[in-house]
Design an enzyme around this catalytic site. Sequence first.
Site, short mmCIF file in Angstrom:
data_model
loop_
_atom_site.label_atom_id
_atom_site.label_comp_id
_atom_site.label_asym_id
_atom_site.label_seq_id
_atom_site.Cartn_x
_atom_site.Cartn_y
_atom_site.Cartn_z
N HIS A 18 1.25 -1.04 0.36
CA HIS A 18 -0.36 0.22 0.04
C HIS A 18 0.58 1.24 -0.09
CE1 HIS A 18 -2.84 -2.53 2.46
NE2 HIS A 18 -4.00 -2.38 1.58
N LYS A 42 -17.37 -6.68 8.82
CA LYS A 42 -16.22 -7.71 8.32
C LYS A 42 -15.70 -7.03 10.04
CE LYS A 42 -13.63 -6.93 4.29
NZ LYS A 42 -12.70 -6.35 3.28
N ARG A 91 -1.97 -6.22 -8.67
CA ARG A 91 -0.80 -7.32 -8.21
C ARG A 91 -1.26 -8.15 -8.92
NH1 ARG A 91 -3.61 -7.67 -1.94
NH2 ARG A 91 -4.48 -7.46 -3.03
N SER A 129 -2.76 -7.50 3.38
CA SER A 129 -2.72 -7.80 4.45
C SER A 129 -3.60 -8.58 5.40
CB SER A 129 -4.09 -6.21 5.16
OG SER A 129 -3.60 -5.37 3.90
P1 ADP Z 1 -10.20 -4.25 0.23
O1 ADP Z 1 -10.74 -4.73 1.36
O2 ADP Z 1 -11.04 -2.35 -0.04
O3 ADP Z 1 -9.38 -4.54 -0.48
P2 ADP Z 1 -7.69 -3.45 1.61
O4 ADP Z 1 -6.45 -3.05 2.25
O5 ADP Z 1 -6.97 -4.96 0.84
O6 ADP Z 1 -8.42 -3.29 1.14
O7 ADP Z 1 -6.39 -2.39 -0.72
C1 ADP Z 1 -6.50 -1.20 -1.41
C2 ADP Z 1 -6.04 -1.51 -2.11
O8 ADP Z 1 -4.81 -1.45 -2.38
C3 ADP Z 1 -6.89 -2.49 -2.70
O9 ADP Z 1 -6.64 -1.63 -4.66
C4 ADP Z 1 -5.43 -3.12 -2.97
O10 ADP Z 1 -5.66 -4.12 -4.84
C5 ADP Z 1 -4.96 -2.76 -3.38
N1 ADP Z 1 -3.59 -3.13 -2.66
C6 ADP Z 1 -3.19 -4.43 -1.37
N2 ADP Z 1 -2.05 -4.90 -1.10
C7 ADP Z 1 -1.57 -4.58 -2.48
C8 ADP Z 1 0.11 -4.49 -2.70
N3 ADP Z 1 0.82 -5.99 -2.20
N4 ADP Z 1 0.86 -3.58 -3.50
C9 ADP Z 1 -0.56 -3.28 -4.57
N5 ADP Z 1 -1.24 -2.93 -4.04
C10 ADP Z 1 -1.89 -3.50 -3.04
#
Ligand code: ADP
Length: 151
Positions: A18, A42, A91, A129
């Site tokens: 992120h 959630k 990703r 995450s």
């Molecule tokens: P959500 O529950 O909305 O998917 P996340 O926190 O998991 O929330 O992800 C938020 C955004 O960050 C999404 O667009 C996701 O694809 C992106 N994201 C999550 N992990 C990564 C990573 N390792 N590299 C690039 N983008 C990421």
Amino acid sequence: MERIGVFPGSFDPITVGHEDIILRSLSLFDTLIIAIGSNSNKKYLFSPEERKSQIEAVFANQPKVRVMIYDGLTVNFCKSRGAQYILRGIRTSQDFEFERNIGLMNLDMVPEIESLFLISRPEFSALSSSVVRDIKKHGGDISRYIPKALI
Ligand code: ADP
């Protein structure tokens, strides 16, 4: 006109993946709002307030970054903040299919708001995450996966 982007997500917790997307996107915006979703259905590891303080600590030296908690539709949150762009990270092809559907629905609902997608660096493309939460739950070392400010 001020270019305002919204990066919506759970950030439970924020990872270096992120962080990388956020830092790489900053030249595109005057302000980037990191918008923490608080979906009550959630179950989260960290409360929205904890996630907000973590992200604020990571970007303490980035004046363009603001951190907010929101619920409801992301497009409504964007409208309420005057934001014209939604930022998301991609990703994998699975992420692409998922993001494409959400992006198309958001575009249909509010054509004035554009979704922008940045491709993850290869070294972060397996990082999520949920994996970080699992490693933490089982006592593994998560320090390589979360921003330095949180170690
Ligand atoms: P959500 O529950 O909305 O998917 P996340 O926190 O998991 O929330 O992800 C938020 C955004 O960050 C999404 O667009 C996701 O694809 C992106 N994201 C999550 N992990 C990564 C990573 N390792 N590299 C690039 N983008 C990421």
